[in-house]
Write an enzyme that holds these catalytic residues in place. Structure first.
Site, PDB file in Angstrom:
ATOM      1  N   ILE A  83      37.694  39.951  45.947  1.00 14.45           N
ATOM      2  CA  ILE A  83      38.871  40.412  46.782  1.00 14.45           C
ATOM      3  C   ILE A  83      40.347  39.788  46.300  1.00 14.45           C
ATOM      4  CG2 ILE A  83      39.906  40.489  49.033  1.00 14.45           C
ATOM      5  CD1 ILE A  83      37.146  41.764  48.851  1.00 14.45           C
ATOM      6  N   LYS A  84      41.289  40.739  46.065  1.00 15.48           N
ATOM      7  CA  LYS A  84      42.539  40.526  45.725  1.00 15.48           C
ATOM      8  C   LYS A  84      43.418  40.441  46.799  1.00 15.48           C
ATOM      9  CE  LYS A  84      44.564  42.274  42.092  1.00 15.48           C
ATOM     10  NZ  LYS A  84      45.009  43.381  41.077  1.00 15.48           N
ATOM     11  N   ILE A  85      44.306  39.579  47.184  1.00 12.54           N
ATOM     12  CA  ILE A  85      45.202  39.427  48.432  1.00 12.54           C
ATOM     13  C   ILE A  85      46.637  38.963  47.925  1.00 12.54           C
ATOM     14  CG2 ILE A  85      45.559  38.486  50.492  1.00 12.54           C
ATOM     15  CD1 ILE A  85      42.515  38.017  50.785  1.00 12.54           C
TER      16      ILE A  85
END
Length: 221
Positions: A83-85
């Protein structure tokens, strides 16, 4: 040293992964827009034709919405989806919770050393400084990379620097020399890493000499 491919183009992914040195794929909404496919279909195709981790960026802004979005993304493959946040207070809160659950994360859209610090405190596996955007805004990207690496090493922080947003090969080499442990690059720049006219000239010379050698051997009998 780790190399990721920053694309959602399946032909590019097939070609790059066929060589065997790419660790995974990173995407974001801008990259997905180029495919003109739904995010769901893009994720399925990327998982099918790549190896390693596939990092997908969340688009939600509030913590609760981010976590809900993450759950839907993990349903595609809870071992290979990372996950990229973006680094915001809600984003950092989400990264901390995901880190506590051993879910791989990239804290993205990093432009400052302080953002790198809070991302590491949250347990992000990677941070993604945007090199070209930093330089476009007169931020000394190389100095920032050096500062972050120094802080991480002094404090035994395991978070890695995954530099992103490149315009040319010179930027890539500078951030690697400055201490970035990983880069994610476009397919065009990936191909450029192999290309040099002197290499091609040498290969052509080898071919000419090989042909000449075979001709001489034939004529000697």
């Amino acid at each position: 040293m780790e190399l990721y491919l920053d694309t959602a183009d399946i032909d590019e992914i097939k070609s790059a992964f066929n060589i065997g040195i790419v660790k995974g794929v990173t995407t974001n909404p801008t990259i997905l827009l180029k495919t003109r496919k739904s995010r769901e279909n893009s994720i399925r195709d990327i998982l099918k034709y790549s190896k390693g981790m596939v990092y997908v960026q969340t688009v939600s802004e509030k913590y609760e919405d981010i976590m809900s979005e993450v759950q839907s993304l993990l349903e595609f493959d809870n071992k290979r989806i990372g996950i990229k946040i973006p680094v915001t207070p809600d984003g950092i809160k989400a990264i901390k919770e995901l880190s506590d659950k051993s879910i791989k994360t990239i804290a993205t859209a990093v432009f400052t050393t302080s953002q790198a610090v809070v991302s590491a405190l949250a347990g992000a596996d990677y941070i993604a400084p945007y090199i070209n955007r930093m330089e476009q805004n007169e931020i000394d990207a190389i100095n920032i990379i050096k500062e972050i690496r120094n802080i991480y090493e002094m404090n035994n922080i395991e978070t890695k620097i995954l530099a992103a947003s490149f315009r040319n090969m010179e930027q890539i080499m500078r951030v690697i020399k400055a201490g970035a442990q990983a880069v994610t690059i476009s397919y065009e720049l990936f191909c450029e890493m192999f290309n040099n006219y002197l290499t091609e000239k040498s290969i052509n010379k080898f071919k000419e000499d090989w042909d000449e050698l075979n001709d001489k051997l034939k004529n000697s009998f």
